[in-house]
Design a protein around this motif. Structure first.
Motif, PDB file in Angstrom:
ATOM      1  N   PHE A 186       7.293   6.905  -6.765  1.00 27.05           N
ATOM      2  CA  PHE A 186       5.909   6.865  -7.226  1.00 27.05           C
ATOM      3  C   PHE A 186       5.133   8.096  -6.756  1.00 27.05           C
ATOM      4  O   PHE A 186       3.971   8.260  -7.096  1.00 27.05           O
ATOM      5  N   GLY A 187       5.770   8.924  -5.968  1.00 32.56           N
ATOM      6  CA  GLY A 187       5.141  10.152  -5.502  1.00 32.56           C
ATOM      7  C   GLY A 187       4.548  10.075  -4.112  1.00 32.56           C
ATOM      8  O   GLY A 187       3.814  10.983  -3.703  1.00 32.56           O
ATOM      9  N   TYR A 188       4.857   9.010  -3.350  1.00 29.87           N
ATOM     10  CA  TYR A 188       4.249   8.813  -2.039  1.00 29.87           C
ATOM     11  C   TYR A 188       5.309   8.889  -0.940  1.00 29.87           C
ATOM     12  O   TYR A 188       6.096   7.964  -0.756  1.00 29.87           O
ATOM     13  N   MET A 248       0.807  -1.221   0.000  1.00 27.02           N
ATOM     14  CA  MET A 248       0.000   0.000   0.000  1.00 27.02           C
ATOM     15  C   MET A 248       0.839   1.270   0.000  1.00 27.02           C
ATOM     16  O   MET A 248       0.319   2.351  -0.299  1.00 27.02           O
ATOM     17  N   ARG A 249       2.121   1.174   0.295  1.00 24.61           N
ATOM     18  CA  ARG A 249       2.973   2.360   0.224  1.00 24.61           C
ATOM     19  C   ARG A 249       3.015   2.922  -1.191  1.00 24.61           C
ATOM     20  O   ARG A 249       3.230   4.118  -1.383  1.00 24.61           O
ATOM     21  N   TYR A 250       2.807   2.062  -2.185  1.00 24.28           N
ATOM     22  CA  TYR A 250       2.923   2.459  -3.583  1.00 24.28           C
ATOM     23  C   TYR A 250       1.588   2.862  -4.224  1.00 24.28           C
ATOM     24  O   TYR A 250       1.553   3.209  -5.397  1.00 24.28           O
ATOM     25  N   GLU A 300       5.713  10.753  10.427  1.00 27.17           N
ATOM     26  CA  GLU A 300       5.065   9.461  10.222  1.00 27.17           C
ATOM     27  C   GLU A 300       5.997   8.517   9.468  1.00 27.17           C
ATOM     28  O   GLU A 300       6.869   8.948   8.719  1.00 27.17           O
ATOM     29  N   SER A 301       5.774   7.230   9.666  1.00 30.99           N
ATOM     30  CA  SER A 301       6.576   6.208   8.991  1.00 30.99           C
ATOM     31  C   SER A 301       5.875   5.732   7.726  1.00 30.99           C
ATOM     32  O   SER A 301       4.695   6.034   7.495  1.00 30.99           O
ATOM     33  N   ALA A 302       6.593   4.954   6.928  1.00 30.18           N
ATOM     34  CA  ALA A 302       5.989   4.348   5.745  1.00 30.18           C
ATOM     35  C   ALA A 302       4.850   3.415   6.137  1.00 30.18           C
ATOM     36  O   ALA A 302       3.843   3.316   5.437  1.00 30.18           O
ATOM     37  N   ALA A 303       5.009   2.731   7.273  1.00 34.09           N
ATOM     38  CA  ALA A 303       3.937   1.850   7.748  1.00 34.09           C
ATOM     39  C   ALA A 303       2.692   2.657   8.113  1.00 34.09           C
ATOM     40  O   ALA A 303       1.561   2.237   7.835  1.00 34.09           O
ATOM     41  N   ASP A 304       2.881   3.829   8.742  1.00 35.47           N
ATOM     42  CA  ASP A 304       1.742   4.699   9.055  1.00 35.47           C
ATOM     43  C   ASP A 304       1.014   5.106   7.779  1.00 35.47           C
ATOM     44  O   ASP A 304      -0.222   5.103   7.727  1.00 35.47           O
ATOM     45  N   LEU A 305       1.785   5.466   6.756  1.00 32.01           N
ATOM     46  CA  LEU A 305       1.189   5.886   5.487  1.00 32.01           C
ATOM     47  C   LEU A 305       0.404   4.742   4.855  1.00 32.01           C
ATOM     48  O   LEU A 305      -0.706   4.938   4.351  1.00 32.01           O
ATOM     49  N   ALA A 306       0.966   3.525   4.902  1.00 36.44           N
ATOM     50  CA  ALA A 306       0.282   2.374   4.311  1.00 36.44           C
ATOM     51  C   ALA A 306      -1.042   2.109   5.016  1.00 36.44           C
ATOM     52  O   ALA A 306      -2.056   1.827   4.369  1.00 36.44           O
ATOM     53  N   ARG A 307      -1.064   2.210   6.321  1.00 33.03           N
ATOM     54  CA  ARG A 307      -2.305   1.968   7.064  1.00 33.03           C
ATOM     55  C   ARG A 307      -3.339   3.055   6.779  1.00 33.03           C
ATOM     56  O   ARG A 307      -4.534   2.758   6.641  1.00 33.03           O
ATOM     57  N   ALA A 308      -2.892   4.307   6.706  1.00 28.43           N
ATOM     58  CA  ALA A 308      -3.827   5.399   6.413  1.00 28.43           C
ATOM     59  C   ALA A 308      -4.445   5.220   5.032  1.00 28.43           C
ATOM     60  O   ALA A 308      -5.665   5.414   4.849  1.00 28.43           O
ATOM     61  N   LYS A 309      -3.645   4.833   4.061  1.00 30.18           N
ATOM     62  CA  LYS A 309      -4.167   4.592   2.706  1.00 30.18           C
ATOM     63  C   LYS A 309      -5.142   3.424   2.708  1.00 30.18           C
ATOM     64  O   LYS A 309      -6.157   3.437   1.993  1.00 30.18           O
ATOM     65  N   LEU A 319      15.644   1.756  -2.307  1.00 29.02           N
ATOM     66  CA  LEU A 319      15.696   2.644  -1.165  1.00 29.02           C
ATOM     67  C   LEU A 319      14.560   3.652  -1.287  1.00 29.02           C
ATOM     68  O   LEU A 319      14.524   4.447  -2.224  1.00 29.02           O
ATOM     69  N   ASN A 320      13.597   3.573  -0.361  1.00 28.03           N
ATOM     70  CA  ASN A 320      12.434   4.465  -0.409  1.00 28.03           C
ATOM     71  C   ASN A 320      11.767   4.411  -1.788  1.00 28.03           C
ATOM     72  O   ASN A 320      11.497   5.429  -2.419  1.00 28.03           O
ATOM     73  N   GLY A 321      11.514   3.186  -2.240  1.00 25.26           N
ATOM     74  CA  GLY A 321      10.991   2.994  -3.593  1.00 25.26           C
ATOM     75  C   GLY A 321       9.683   3.708  -3.855  1.00 25.26           C
ATOM     76  O   GLY A 321       9.450   4.201  -4.969  1.00 25.26           O
ATOM     77  N   ALA A 322       8.808   3.795  -2.857  1.00 23.63           N
ATOM     78  CA  ALA A 322       7.513   4.442  -3.066  1.00 23.63           C
ATOM     79  C   ALA A 322       7.649   5.941  -3.286  1.00 23.63           C
ATOM     80  O   ALA A 322       6.752   6.566  -3.868  1.00 23.63           O
ATOM     81  N   TYR A 323       8.762   6.518  -2.855  1.00 25.03           N
ATOM     82  CA  TYR A 323       8.956   7.956  -3.054  1.00 25.03           C
ATOM     83  C   TYR A 323       8.962   8.292  -4.541  1.00 25.03           C
ATOM     84  O   TYR A 323       8.451   9.339  -4.958  1.00 25.03           O
TER      85      TYR A 323
END
Length: 345
Positions: A129-131, A87-89, A137-146, A123-127
């Motif tokens: 993609f624009g995310y 979901m990070r992506y 917040e962490s990448a995990a926080d972002l994935a859960r929010a999405k 390294l920070n691959g989702a970045y």
């Protein structure tokens, strides 16, 4: 505690392709088309599900929905799903549209696994993609929010407003389209810890228990995973959701019935593996390789396999459709019945 849901089995493909000697999947096209063919063969054998891993920046399957829609169009009964979408992506609203459209094509057979993703080479691959996670917040926080936005969208919540200039002055909410009834109860969360499994239960998602648990209490992998499943089911019941949840585990099962199998898999390590993953002591599940009767006995004693209602068997997809169909046929005939599976009616 076991589930009242009928035990199901499926295959899980990592979708590797490499232009190397011995590989039957030299190109991305090979990996995609052979996955569709294997899903057709699996359905003919009575297997219940065809699942694919999703990895970005790798020679593996990365954009699952064209593939899942193609499987849906070429089959009639088998479930198709992911294990898992990172979901990070993802844009959660576009994901909701893609998932609903695929589910409608399949007639309601989509079983969509999502998660915060797994360790990767980028390294920070989702970045790219624009995310990028918000400050603090962490990448995990972002994935859960999405994920929460995605769940609301597929359930029909208004996610945008009408333009009064185009609707005669009327202002109202707009849901994503299409909507696919029932899809909300067929979303799974890939959990690598007991805590994230309980979070998934509170959010009303099914559980895909990872083959890699990023915690280690010293007990064998299957017992740790069974504990995770029990905590998940208790949390799901406490949350009071309106449907019976499903739980899947995946196992690497390599039955040896011919000499070529022994050449490929005869020296496989068959114990749990323990190591550091991103600085955390983690436990990895074992591989089951050997005679079918031996594997059947060992899997029947696996506490997590007993507790789950769905067992996904990873396949060495680079060995081709015919080889993997033979593995699945051996599992269907000689291994799956020992864990409580019966062919679909």
């Amino acid at each position: 505690m076991t589930s009242a849901v009928r035990k199901k089995i499926g295959f899980l493909s990592f979708g590797h392709w490499r232009n190397v000697a011995g590989s039957q999947t030299r190109t991305a096209a090979d990996a995609l088309l052979q996955t569709i063919e294997l899903a057709e063969a699996a359905e003919d054998l009575g297997v219940d599900g065809a699942f694919v891993r999703v990895h970005h920046y790798e020679r593996q399957l990365a954009s699952p929905f064209p593939l899942l829609a193609a499987i849906a169009a070429r089959t009639r009964r088998i479930e198709m799903g992911t294990g898992v979408i990172d979901m990070r992506y993802e844009n959660p609203l576009y994901l909701a549209e893609e998932a609903a459209a695929t589910d409608l094509i399949s007639g309601g057979r989509l079983q969509l696994g999502v998660s915060r993703g797994s360790p990767e080479t980028a390294l920070n691959g989702a970045y790219a993609f624009g995310y990028v996670p918000p400050e603090g917040e962490s990448a995990a926080d972002l994935a859960r929010a999405k994920t929460k936005i995605f769940l609301e969208a597929i359930a029909g919540a208004a996610v945008a407003r009408t333009d009064p200039a185009r609707t005669g002055g009327v202002s109202g909410g707009l849901a994503i389209q299409p909507q696919s009834p029932g899809l909300r109860s067929r979303i799974w969360w890939g959990a690598g810890t007991r805590q994230t499994a309980q979070w998934a239960a509170a959010e009303g998602m099914n559980l895909q228990s990872s083959t890699l648990l990023s915690e280690d209490t010293g007990v064998p992998f299957d017992q740790l995973q069974a504990e995770q499943i029990a905590l998940y089911r208790a949390a799901f019941a406490e949350a009071g959701h309106s449907f019976t949840p499903r739980v899947s585990v995946s196992r690497s099962v390599l039955p040896i019935t011919e000499e070529i199998d022994r050449i490929y898999f005869g020296d496989q390590e068959q114990e749990d593996q323990i190591g550091l993953l991103e600085g955390v002591r983690s436990r990895f599940g074992r591989t089951y390789a050997g005679e079918p009767d031996q594997i059947a006995t060992e899997l029947a004693a696996d506490e997590a396999v007993r507790a789950a209602d769905t067992v996904l068997f990873t396949v060495p997809n680079q060995l081709g459709v015919a080889y993997n169909a033979r593995i699945l046929e051996t599992i269907v005939k000689h291994i799956a019945p020992a864990i409580g599976w019966q062919p679909p009616a």
